[in-house]
Design a protein around this motif. Structure first.
Motif, PDB file in Angstrom:
ATOM      1  N   ARG A 209       0.851  -1.106  -0.109  1.00  0.00           N
ATOM      2  CA  ARG A 209      -0.002  -0.101   0.006  1.00  0.00           C
ATOM      3  C   ARG A 209       1.047   1.431  -0.028  1.00  0.00           C
ATOM      4  O   ARG A 209       0.535   2.059  -0.611  1.00  0.00           O
ATOM      5  CB  ARG A 209      -1.118  -0.030   1.298  1.00  0.00           C
ATOM      6  N   ARG A 210       2.133   1.296   0.733  1.00  0.00           N
ATOM      7  CA  ARG A 210       2.820   2.282   0.744  1.00  0.00           C
ATOM      8  C   ARG A 210       3.366   2.636  -0.780  1.00  0.00           C
ATOM      9  O   ARG A 210       3.860   3.666  -1.150  1.00  0.00           O
ATOM     10  CB  ARG A 210       4.001   2.276   1.570  1.00  0.00           C
ATOM     11  N   ALA A 211       3.857   1.512  -1.290  1.00  0.00           N
ATOM     12  CA  ALA A 211       4.539   1.476  -2.507  1.00  0.00           C
ATOM     13  C   ALA A 211       3.509   1.934  -3.681  1.00  0.00           C
ATOM     14  O   ALA A 211       4.048   2.753  -4.747  1.00  0.00           O
ATOM     15  CB  ALA A 211       5.185   0.189  -2.810  1.00  0.00           C
ATOM     16  N   LEU A 212       2.262   1.568  -3.702  1.00  0.00           N
ATOM     17  CA  LEU A 212       1.156   1.877  -4.828  1.00  0.00           C
ATOM     18  C   LEU A 212       0.201   2.537  -3.828  1.00  0.00           C
ATOM     19  O   LEU A 212      -0.945   1.951  -3.822  1.00  0.00           O
ATOM     20  CB  LEU A 212       0.918   0.933  -5.205  1.00  0.00           C
ATOM     21  N   PRO A 213       0.212   3.705  -3.394  1.00  0.00           N
ATOM     22  CA  PRO A 213      -0.778   4.506  -2.567  1.00  0.00           C
ATOM     23  C   PRO A 213      -2.024   4.671  -3.384  1.00  0.00           C
ATOM     24  O   PRO A 213      -1.844   5.232  -4.820  1.00  0.00           O
ATOM     25  CB  PRO A 213      -0.249   5.752  -2.211  1.00  0.00           C
ATOM     26  N   GLY A 214      -3.217   4.224  -2.764  1.00  0.00           N
ATOM     27  CA  GLY A 214      -4.362   4.328  -3.507  1.00  0.00           C
ATOM     28  C   GLY A 214      -4.630   3.572  -4.846  1.00  0.00           C
ATOM     29  O   GLY A 214      -5.612   3.573  -5.671  1.00  0.00           O
ATOM     30  N   ALA A 215      -3.566   2.520  -4.666  1.00  0.00           N
ATOM     31  CA  ALA A 215      -3.723   1.415  -5.946  1.00  0.00           C
ATOM     32  C   ALA A 215      -5.019   0.683  -6.181  1.00  0.00           C
ATOM     33  O   ALA A 215      -5.847   0.297  -5.072  1.00  0.00           O
ATOM     34  CB  ALA A 215      -2.763   0.542  -5.837  1.00  0.00           C
ATOM     35  N   MET A 216      -5.439   0.299  -7.387  1.00  0.00           N
ATOM     36  CA  MET A 216      -6.574  -0.466  -7.736  1.00  0.00           C
ATOM     37  C   MET A 216      -6.263  -1.875  -7.849  1.00  0.00           C
ATOM     38  O   MET A 216      -5.035  -2.123  -8.262  1.00  0.00           O
ATOM     39  CB  MET A 216      -7.116  -0.038  -9.107  1.00  0.00           C
ATOM     40  N   ARG A 217      -6.976  -2.722  -7.323  1.00  0.00           N
ATOM     41  CA  ARG A 217      -6.906  -4.033  -7.538  1.00  0.00           C
ATOM     42  C   ARG A 217      -7.824  -4.494  -8.925  1.00  0.00           C
ATOM     43  O   ARG A 217      -8.912  -4.472  -8.792  1.00  0.00           O
ATOM     44  CB  ARG A 217      -7.310  -4.974  -6.332  1.00  0.00           C
ATOM     45  N   ARG A 218      -7.097  -4.947  -9.803  1.00  0.00           N
ATOM     46  CA  ARG A 218      -7.854  -5.195 -11.090  1.00  0.00           C
ATOM     47  C   ARG A 218      -7.433  -6.576 -11.330  1.00  0.00           C
ATOM     48  O   ARG A 218      -6.596  -7.050 -12.100  1.00  0.00           O
ATOM     49  CB  ARG A 218      -7.265  -4.566 -12.231  1.00  0.00           C
ATOM     50  N   ASP A 219      -8.325  -7.643 -11.171  1.00  0.00           N
ATOM     51  CA  ASP A 219      -8.409  -8.990 -11.268  1.00  0.00           C
ATOM     52  C   ASP A 219      -9.213  -9.497 -12.421  1.00  0.00           C
ATOM     53  O   ASP A 219     -10.165  -8.944 -12.868  1.00  0.00           O
ATOM     54  CB  ASP A 219      -9.264  -9.783  -9.980  1.00  0.00           C
ATOM     55  N   ASP A 220      -8.451 -10.128 -13.299  1.00  0.00           N
ATOM     56  CA  ASP A 220      -8.952 -10.664 -14.711  1.00  0.00           C
ATOM     57  C   ASP A 220      -9.596 -11.830 -14.639  1.00  0.00           C
ATOM     58  O   ASP A 220     -10.090 -12.472 -15.419  1.00  0.00           O
ATOM     59  CB  ASP A 220      -7.928 -10.492 -15.659  1.00  0.00           C
ATOM     60  N   MET A 221      -9.005 -12.405 -13.321  1.00  0.00           N
ATOM     61  CA  MET A 221      -9.602 -13.856 -13.135  1.00  0.00           C
ATOM     62  C   MET A 221      -9.766 -14.411 -11.846  1.00  0.00           C
ATOM     63  O   MET A 221      -8.877 -13.706 -10.852  1.00  0.00           O
ATOM     64  CB  MET A 221      -8.783 -15.072 -13.576  1.00  0.00           C
TER      65      MET A 221
END
Length: 328
Positions: free
Chosen positions: A62-74
């Protein structure tokens, strides 16, 4: 209404990605059982408490990618034929601006797509075990610091299934047939001609793979199109380097509609007999952690996504790829 375990666990995983830092411990406690164990690829390792999971995985991510989206394709699930219980498996990306170090990799502040395969063993609505394999080398590639002497296939973003139906797929009546097709392919794949490196019944009329198959490998190996491309960019170099490789030993393997997933930790045992990705043969006995995701179309396999713990493999060969990457 019958609870869909896949949807329930996936919703909790998505909540972990977006909840506030203050709510993160409670969200993790809601997901995992008290005695849960997380096994995460090199350089993270095994985590046996929620505090370790927060300190070494979720917090740094979370610190590396603040506010990141989780985008699952499967997002698929099922009872494993290995007898290990019910598993949820996801394949996709954690997407955001790379703002703080992760895996010892310095950030560049720009958009990255951290591809990741994740398996979660579920019992009574809680995760009791996880196997997580991020493509660390692909993150190095995106920041311009992948230092491999040799690259094989085409590098790029892992695509979603061509049918765009990999998240909570339907057609459970096809799960068993999909699983049996993949298992038969794997059985025949174990044996190969030492001259051509071909295995029986892989292609052609009645073959396991479609003529227009797509194979998506981890960074360093890359992706390829059609069976000749797969042979050229992955199978032949791999078998030349590790001719005695033995696969199997999966912690989970199951079908869900037109999809199949399996993982071994490790799956393969082998000896390093010839150069691989530019690394001279060491003669060492090695193991390899593997995750595979397949999409079946009718009676043939159309697509295969593969994640390998290459950081761990190269460390066994005496090469630290993260150290080699150095600083920008």
């Amino acid at each position: 209404m019958v609870l869909d375990t896949r949807a329930d666990i996936h919703a909790k995983l998505c909540h972990l990605a977006v909840c506030s830092a203050a709510d993160l411990p409670a969200a993790l406690t809601d997901l995992v059982a008290q005695n849960a164990v997380f096994h995460i690829a090199d350089p993270i390792g095994d985590l046996t408490s929620t505090s370790a999971m927060l300190e070494r995985w979720y917090g740094p991510l979370r610190r590396a990618l603040p506010g990141a989206m989780r985008r699952d394709d499967m997002v698929i699930g099922g009872a494993s034929v290995t007898g290990s219980g019910y598993w949820l498996a996801t394949l996709g990306h954690h997407v955001g601006n790379f703002e703080a170090p992760l895996f010892g990799i310095a950030p560049h502040g720009k958009l990255v797509f951290l591809r990741c395969g994740e398996f979660y063993r579920v019992h009574e609505g809680r995760v009791i075990e996880a196997r997580i394999l991020p493509d660390v080398l692909d993150l190095l590639r995106q920041v311009g610091r992948l230092r491999l002497p040799q690259l094989l296939g085409s590098e790029g973003l892992f695509p979603a299934p061509a049918t765009h139906d990999g998240v909570l797929p339907g057609a459970p009546e096809r799960s068993t047939a999909s699983l049996h097709l993949v298992e038969a392919m794997l059985r025949d794949l174990r044996h190969f001609d030492p001259t051509t490196f071909e295995s029986a019944r892989q292609t052609g009329d009645g073959g396991y793979w479609r003529h227009d198959m797509l194979w998506y490998g981890p960074s360093g190996i890359g992706a390829n199109f059609t069976h000749p491309g797969f042979q050229r960019d992955h199978r032949v170099p791999f078998l030349q380097a590790f001719p005695d490789r033995v696969g199997g030993n999966h912690f989970a393997r199951f079908g869900d509609g037109d999809y199949v997933a399996s993982g071994g930790w490790p799956s393969m045992t082998m000896t390093h007999r010839a150069p691989y990705l530019g690394i001279a043969p060491t003669g060492r006995a090695l193991t390899l952690r593997v995750m595979d995701f397949w999409r079946v179309a009718g009676s043939q396999i159309a697509e295969n996504w593969v994640l390998l713990d290459l950081v761990d493999l190269f460390r066994q060969m005496g090469t630290d790829l993260l150290e080699r990457a150095g600083t920008p």
